[in-house]
Design an enzyme around this catalytic site. Structure first.
Site, PDB file in Angstrom:
ATOM      1  CB  ALA A  80      34.394  40.876  38.576  1.00 53.44           C
TER       2      ALA A  80
ATOM      3  CG  LEU B 100      42.068  34.166  40.181  1.00 53.08           C
ATOM      4  CD1 LEU B 100      43.480  33.612  40.198  1.00 53.08           C
ATOM      5  CD2 LEU B 100      41.068  33.035  40.428  1.00 53.08           C
ATOM      6  CB  THR B 101      39.142  39.093  38.719  1.00 52.28           C
ATOM      7  OG1 THR B 101      38.277  38.106  39.258  1.00 52.28           O
ATOM      8  CG2 THR B 101      38.537  39.695  37.472  1.00 52.28           C
TER       9      THR B 101
ATOM     10  NE  ARG C 200      30.921  40.988  49.251  1.00 52.97           N
ATOM     11  CZ  ARG C 200      31.508  40.537  50.344  1.00 52.97           C
ATOM     12  NH1 ARG C 200      30.776  40.167  51.372  1.00 52.97           N
ATOM     13  NH2 ARG C 200      32.816  40.458  50.435  1.00 52.97           N
TER      14      ARG C 200
ATOM     15  CG  ASP D  35      46.688  22.101  39.756  1.00 52.05           C
ATOM     16  OD1 ASP D  35      47.607  22.902  39.493  1.00 52.05           O
ATOM     17  OD2 ASP D  35      46.771  21.255  40.661  1.00 52.05           O
ATOM     18  CG  HIS D  36      48.063  28.179  38.674  1.00 45.88           C
ATOM     19  ND1 HIS D  36      47.836  27.940  40.006  1.00 45.88           N
ATOM     20  CD2 HIS D  36      49.307  28.708  38.613  1.00 45.88           C
ATOM     21  CE1 HIS D  36      48.892  28.311  40.699  1.00 45.88           C
ATOM     22  NE2 HIS D  36      49.798  28.786  39.883  1.00 45.88           N
TER      23      HIS D  36
ATOM     24  CG  ASP E 158      48.325  26.900  49.232  1.00 50.72           C
ATOM     25  OD1 ASP E 158      47.268  27.255  48.662  1.00 50.72           O
ATOM     26  OD2 ASP E 158      49.401  27.517  49.127  1.00 50.72           O
TER      27      ASP E 158
ATOM     28  CG  HIS F 243      49.727  23.684  42.607  1.00 51.81           C
ATOM     29  ND1 HIS F 243      48.614  23.796  41.813  1.00 51.81           N
ATOM     30  CD2 HIS F 243      49.724  24.791  43.394  1.00 51.81           C
ATOM     31  CE1 HIS F 243      47.980  24.930  42.105  1.00 51.81           C
ATOM     32  NE2 HIS F 243      48.632  25.541  43.066  1.00 51.81           N
TER      33      HIS F 243
HETATM   34  P1  NDP Z   1      39.946  37.901  46.827  1.00 53.90           P
HETATM   35  O1  NDP Z   1      39.609  37.892  48.260  1.00 53.90           O
HETATM   36  O2  NDP Z   1      40.923  38.878  46.314  1.00 53.90           O
HETATM   37  O3  NDP Z   1      38.608  38.109  45.977  1.00 53.90           O
HETATM   38  C1  NDP Z   1      37.446  37.354  46.205  1.00 53.90           C
HETATM   39  C2  NDP Z   1      36.265  37.894  45.440  1.00 53.90           C
HETATM   40  O4  NDP Z   1      35.094  37.346  46.033  1.00 53.90           O
HETATM   41  C3  NDP Z   1      36.158  39.384  45.455  1.00 53.90           C
HETATM   42  O5  NDP Z   1      35.597  39.822  44.229  1.00 53.90           O
HETATM   43  C4  NDP Z   1      35.215  39.633  46.621  1.00 53.90           C
HETATM   44  O6  NDP Z   1      34.649  40.821  46.229  1.00 53.90           O
HETATM   45  C5  NDP Z   1      34.323  38.397  46.622  1.00 53.90           C
HETATM   46  N1  NDP Z   1      33.974  37.988  48.016  1.00 53.90           N
HETATM   47  C6  NDP Z   1      34.833  37.751  49.039  1.00 53.90           C
HETATM   48  N2  NDP Z   1      34.174  37.364  50.150  1.00 53.90           N
HETATM   49  C7  NDP Z   1      32.869  37.353  49.825  1.00 53.90           C
HETATM   50  C8  NDP Z   1      31.691  37.040  50.538  1.00 53.90           C
HETATM   51  N3  NDP Z   1      31.695  36.635  51.791  1.00 53.90           N
HETATM   52  N4  NDP Z   1      30.522  37.152  49.886  1.00 53.90           N
HETATM   53  C9  NDP Z   1      30.488  37.547  48.617  1.00 53.90           C
HETATM   54  N5  NDP Z   1      31.575  37.856  47.884  1.00 53.90           N
HETATM   55  C10 NDP Z   1      32.751  37.759  48.471  1.00 53.90           C
HETATM   56  O7  NDP Z   1      40.332  36.391  46.460  1.00 53.90           O
HETATM   57  P2  NDP Z   1      41.163  35.866  45.218  1.00 53.90           P
HETATM   58  O8  NDP Z   1      40.773  36.627  44.015  1.00 53.90           O
HETATM   59  O9  NDP Z   1      42.578  35.820  45.604  1.00 53.90           O
HETATM   60  O10 NDP Z   1      40.675  34.352  45.138  1.00 53.90           O
HETATM   61  C11 NDP Z   1      39.439  33.954  44.592  1.00 53.90           C
HETATM   62  C12 NDP Z   1      39.385  32.435  44.534  1.00 53.90           C
HETATM   63  O11 NDP Z   1      40.441  31.960  43.732  1.00 53.90           O
HETATM   64  C13 NDP Z   1      39.559  31.751  45.904  1.00 53.90           C
HETATM   65  O12 NDP Z   1      38.810  30.571  45.903  1.00 53.90           O
HETATM   66  C14 NDP Z   1      41.050  31.412  45.929  1.00 53.90           C
HETATM   67  O13 NDP Z   1      41.336  30.324  46.765  1.00 53.90           O
HETATM   68  C15 NDP Z   1      41.270  31.062  44.460  1.00 53.90           C
HETATM   69  N6  NDP Z   1      42.660  31.220  44.042  1.00 53.90           N
HETATM   70  C16 NDP Z   1      43.247  32.459  44.003  1.00 53.90           C
HETATM   71  C17 NDP Z   1      44.546  32.582  43.566  1.00 53.90           C
HETATM   72  C18 NDP Z   1      45.202  33.927  43.461  1.00 53.90           C
HETATM   73  O14 NDP Z   1      46.319  33.968  42.908  1.00 53.90           O
HETATM   74  N7  NDP Z   1      44.584  35.008  43.930  1.00 53.90           N
HETATM   75  C19 NDP Z   1      45.344  31.406  43.140  1.00 53.90           C
HETATM   76  C20 NDP Z   1      44.622  30.167  43.210  1.00 53.90           C
HETATM   77  C21 NDP Z   1      43.327  30.102  43.645  1.00 53.90           C
HETATM   78  P3  NDP Z   1      33.455  41.674  46.771  1.00 53.90           P
HETATM   79  O15 NDP Z   1      33.768  41.864  48.209  1.00 53.90           O
HETATM   80  O16 NDP Z   1      33.510  42.937  45.955  1.00 53.90           O
HETATM   81  O17 NDP Z   1      32.269  40.808  46.452  1.00 53.90           O
HETATM   82  C1  BG6 Z   2      48.587  28.867  44.581  1.00 51.21           C
HETATM   83  C2  BG6 Z   2      48.766  28.781  46.074  1.00 51.21           C
HETATM   84  O1  BG6 Z   2      47.730  27.856  44.131  1.00 51.21           O
HETATM   85  O2  BG6 Z   2      49.856  28.705  43.968  1.00 51.21           O
HETATM   86  C3  BG6 Z   2      49.736  29.842  46.553  1.00 51.21           C
HETATM   87  O3  BG6 Z   2      47.506  28.982  46.688  1.00 51.21           O
HETATM   88  C4  BG6 Z   2      51.043  29.738  45.808  1.00 51.21           C
HETATM   89  O4  BG6 Z   2      49.966  29.731  47.947  1.00 51.21           O
HETATM   90  C5  BG6 Z   2      50.790  29.710  44.301  1.00 51.21           C
HETATM   91  O5  BG6 Z   2      51.814  30.865  46.139  1.00 51.21           O
HETATM   92  C6  BG6 Z   2      52.066  29.421  43.552  1.00 51.21           C
HETATM   93  O6  BG6 Z   2      51.825  29.563  42.196  1.00 51.21           O
HETATM   94  P1  BG6 Z   2      52.993  29.974  41.200  1.00 51.21           P
HETATM   95  O7  BG6 Z   2      52.357  29.894  39.856  1.00 51.21           O
HETATM   96  O8  BG6 Z   2      53.403  31.355  41.588  1.00 51.21           O
HETATM   97  O9  BG6 Z   2      54.078  28.974  41.427  1.00 51.21           O
END
Ligand code: NDP
Ligand code: BG6
Length: 518
Positions: free
Chosen positions: A34, A38-39, A67, A202-203, A260, A265
């Site tokens: 959270a 992504l959140t 965390r 798969d968004h 990726d 996708h």
């Molecule tokens: P971030 O690194 O921004 O956030 C990850 C979250 O997990 C944070 O809340 C972090 O917070 C926690 N975290 C990270 N490492 C650890 C660890 N070792 N142990 C415990 N907690 C951990 O990643 P995203 O939000 O970008 O991505 C999250 C997931 O979504 C991934 O699997 C990513 O591949 C997938 N994803 C993300 C997209 C995006 O647009 N961001 C798109 C598609 C998929 P804290 O350190 O506070 O616990």
């Molecule tokens: C994510 C990939 O799933 O999709 C990223 O991990 C990529 O690398 C993204 O940038 C693209 O999504 P969108 O919705 O911006 O086309």
């Protein structure tokens, strides 16, 4: 008309369109990760979007876990400040109401004490908001944490699901790293969860324009009769990004574009344009057709891989007039990285409908602009009745399905140009989402979060479909990891701001074709 289905009675009217939308049952939404990107960039804004449209149940709460140390108040402040943007200038009160349903628990995912706190929090929130023990657990964390979190949830009985209450888990991509690891991950999930509790996201499937492919194909009688190898010459599927690797080098420099974008996708886009009509528009109907299609995709022959699929990596260049660095100089990237940021491939489908029709697919980072598009080129007329024109002089009909940033459909056809008797022009019929419907389509995550609450897996990925897709790409990835094979399948450096390496153009030139201009 919008038809609302149980349990809350509400009739919305929608004058010109036939719409059906159901309201979900009371639900608690528990987000692991959270504090992450992504959140805050996708999940919270999408849940708020549903809240604004009255599509969240009245009884709901959101519990974030990570965390990072936040109190409920700090978490809410962060949400309020992020939602208070130009899209929400008149929604200040609603943001306040929404934020009061958001809670936060901090702790280490590997620590048992987090889970006992979590169980206690969930029980008390369930009681406070009358959510009938319906729960969605969202895994917005690095994939290596999925199993330990889900095992712990299972041990605490939080994955229990029956007719009176549900427990569903949304799993983000990447789902595995190759076929073997995906199978392993899936096996472990199934020790705790049934397939109907697992929502592999798969968004791209939640994007309006992507969903529209099914409506376009199967709710119109005009196109389906010509949607086959008698009338279609080729498909081109492009997902181009102008962004580079951004802050995700840690993940991307091990993943690359095949894992990726292609395994998920791109293959989902391919499935929607190429699958047979499903028996019905429900999860199994749609997934059954996807798996049939994926099994018909011709596997690449390893010894001539470079004839079928081209790999590239971005070099330095210019995007929008600004200089950008080469991939290997990006923060967190190995300066000798061999990871591909671009790939283009020719895919063949060995079935009656598509025999002989190439599906060219390409995707990459740091290309000239952000654009995702599917271009369908029809065959030329079989014979020209116009004395001065050969069939080669009459351009083929082209259908473009614009996925983003423009969203719509464009069909080009030939028409008589005013003037001399035989003056011909190519015209286009253009449907633009925003222009026609007067609003921007909602974010993909809105649709998918709502569907998960409704228990509808149609726009999620079933286990067999996910594995079949990995089985197409795993040999390629393994081949590229092999040092000797690498030499044969060269990594082509392309300038940032271009459309990728020229070898990707040659892939089509060998077939007497070229990429359509985007
Ligand atoms: P971030 O690194 O921004 O956030 C990850 C979250 O997990 C944070 O809340 C972090 O917070 C926690 N975290 C990270 N490492 C650890 C660890 N070792 N142990 C415990 N907690 C951990 O990643 P995203 O939000 O970008 O991505 C999250 C997931 O979504 C991934 O699997 C990513 O591949 C997938 N994803 C993300 C997209 C995006 O647009 N961001 C798109 C598609 C998929 P804290 O350190 O506070 O616990
Ligand atoms: C994510 C990939 O799933 O999709 C990223 O991990 C990529 O690398 C993204 O940038 C693209 O999504 P969108 O919705 O911006 O086309």
């Amino acid at each position: 008309m919008i038809k609302l289905i149980q349990p809350e009675k509400k009739i919305l009217t929608c004058k010109d369109f036939f719409c059906t939308e159901s309201l979900p049952k009371p639900t608690g939404i528990i987000i692991f990760g959270a504090s992450g990107d992504l959140t805050h960039r996708k999940l919270i804004p999408s849940l708020f979007g549903l809240f604004l449209k009255d599509l969240l149940p009245k009884n709901f709460y959101i519990l974030g876990i990570a965390r990072t140390n936040f109190t409920d108040g700090e978490f809410r402040e962060k949400i309020i400040s992020e939602l208070s943007n130009e899209d929400n200038t008149s929604n200040g009160d609603k943001i306040q109401v929404f934020s009061k349903r958001c809670f936060y628990l901090s702790g280490d995912y590997e620590s048992l004490s987090l889970y006992s706190d979590l169980k206690w929090s969930i029980k008390s929130l369930d009681k406070e908001f009358y959510t009938d023990r319906n729960r969605i657990f969202y895994m917005a964390v690095p994939p290596d944490l999925y199993i330990s979190i889900i095992d712990n949830l299972g041990d605490l009985g939080l994955t229990y699901d029956d007719d009176s209450s549900y427990s569903r888990v949304i799993v983000e991509k990447p789902f595995g790293f190759d076929l073997e690891s995906a199978v392993e991950l899936d096996k472990k999930l199934h020790l705790v969860l049934r397939e109907d509790q697992i929502y592999r996201i798969d968004h791209y499937l939640g994007k309006e324009t992507v969903q529209n492919i099914l409506i376009f194909r199967f709710a119109n009688s005009l196109f389906e009769p010509v949607w086959n190898n008698r009338y279609i010459d080729n498909f081109q599927i492009t997902v181009a990004e102008d962004l580079g690797v951004e802050h995700r080098a840690g993940y991307y420099d091990h993943a690359g574009v095949i894992r990726d974008m292609f395994q998920n996708h791109m293959m989902q886009l391919l499935s929607l344009v190429a699958m047979e009509p499903p028996a019905s528009f429900d999860a199994n109907g749609v997934h059954d057709e996807k798996i049939k299609l994926f099994r018909s995709v011709r596997k690449f022959s390893e010894n001539e891989l470079n004839r079928w699929i081209i790999r590239g990596q971005y070099g330095a260049g210019e995007i929008d007039g600004k200089e950008v660095v080469e991939y290997r100089h990006e923060k967190g990237v190995n300066p000798e990285s061999k990871i591909e940021t671009f790939a283009a491939g020719k895919f063949l489908i060995d079935n009656w409908r598509w025999s002989g029709v190439p599906f060219y697919m390409r995707s990459g980072k740091r290309l000239q602009k952000r654009v995702s598009e599917i271009v369908v080129t029809f065959k030329r007329v079989p014979h020209s009745i116009f004395p001065q024109l050969s069939t080669d002089n009459i351009p083929p009909n082209i259908l473009r399905i614009n996925i983003q940033p423009e969203e719509g459909i464009v069909l080009s056809f030939q028409a008589k140009h005013p003037g001399p008797k035989l003056c011909m022009s190519t015209l286009t019929m253009n449907f633009d989402y925003e222009e026609v419907f007067g609003e921007k389509p909602p974010d993909a995550y809105e649709r998918l979060l709502l569907d998960c609450m409704l228990g509808d897996q149609t726009l999620f990925v079933r286990d067999d479909v996910m594995k079949e897709s990995w089985s197409i790409f795993t040999p390629i990835i393994q081949n590229w990891q092999n040092e000797q094979e690498r030499v044969k399948n060269e990594l082509h450096i392309y300038p940032s701001g271009s459309w990728g390496p020229m070898e990707a153009d040659e892939l089509l030139q060998k077939d007497g074709r070229s990429w359509h201009q985007l």
